[in-house]
Design an enzyme around this catalytic site. Sequence first.
Site, PDB file in Angstrom:
ATOM      1  CE  LYS A   1      55.919 -36.938 -12.131  1.00 24.09           C
ATOM      2  NZ  LYS A   1      55.289 -36.378 -10.850  1.00 24.09           N
TER       3      LYS A   1
HETATM    4  C1  E4P Z   1      54.476 -37.885  -8.083  1.00 23.66           C
HETATM    5  O1  E4P Z   1      55.021 -37.784  -9.161  1.00 23.66           O
HETATM    6  C2  E4P Z   1      52.979 -37.812  -8.066  1.00 23.66           C
HETATM    7  O2  E4P Z   1      52.403 -36.822  -8.860  1.00 23.66           O
HETATM    8  C3  E4P Z   1      52.527 -37.811  -6.475  1.00 23.66           C
HETATM    9  O3  E4P Z   1      53.330 -38.851  -5.839  1.00 23.66           O
HETATM   10  C4  E4P Z   1      51.205 -37.590  -6.447  1.00 23.66           C
HETATM   11  O4  E4P Z   1      50.822 -37.663  -4.740  1.00 23.66           O
HETATM   12  P1  E4P Z   1      49.355 -37.393  -4.233  1.00 23.66           P
HETATM   13  O5  E4P Z   1      48.688 -38.395  -4.583  1.00 23.66           O
HETATM   14  O6  E4P Z   1      50.007 -37.404  -2.746  1.00 23.66           O
HETATM   15  O7  E4P Z   1      49.155 -35.805  -4.582  1.00 23.66           O
END
Ligand code: E4P
Length: 227
Positions: A86
């Site tokens: 990522k």
């Molecule tokens: C996923 O890859 C994201 O980083 C994550 O879903 C963010 O989620 P949040 O907004 O609940 O922290």
Amino acid sequence: MLFMVDSADLNGIRKCAEFFPIAGVTTNPTIVSSAKTDFKKLLLEIREIIGDDKMLHVQVTSGDAEDMVREAEMLRDFVGGEFYVKIPITEQGLKAIQMCKAEGIGVTTTAIFTQQQALMAARAGADFVAPYVNRMDNLLSDGVHVVEEIVQLFKHQNLDTKILAASFKTCEQVHKIAMSGAHSVTINPELFSSLIYHPMTMYSLDAFDCDWAEVYGNKKVLDILSE
Ligand code: E4P
């Protein structure tokens, strides 16, 4: 639409892997930190739970393109199996995406809040883009609408990049994203359970049990067929 588990909680991942048709696990630095444990051990444990065939998405923490690529290479070698690094949508991130793709490393571009960020990441060669639906909603933007437009953009421009929608708090958000045509969502273990819960389902099952017990008592189908 595919479902991934957005978590580093081993019990939650184990439960989702046992009961739900998951396609993989996603993490980010916040999620990993919340586990408060050894990072390398955690990654190996997640991989062991989900196996090599399911996707594991792990985020880099460096800000410089060359360091991001180095982290991506090391993560890929360490984590093994179906791995996606990522990388955040920054200028350095875009450079790193192109370098990673030149090496054949799977890439998910993360922290996507606009259609143009998604388009730029796709043009750089990202396999997935991760728009943050609930965080957009919290900012008086419309997360579902943004995802719908990214779906259209990728379709019109014949881009193979897939949308891995992220950041969810409600079943309604997940349902609307499913209707948008997005390829996948990543959700926390609690939301997996909520998505299949309905009080009328529980009511119906209770009624089946009562009706059955009136005639067959405590015996289950298994007991009767084994007699
Ligand atoms: C996923 O890859 C994201 O980083 C994550 O879903 C963010 O989620 P949040 O907004 O609940 O922290």
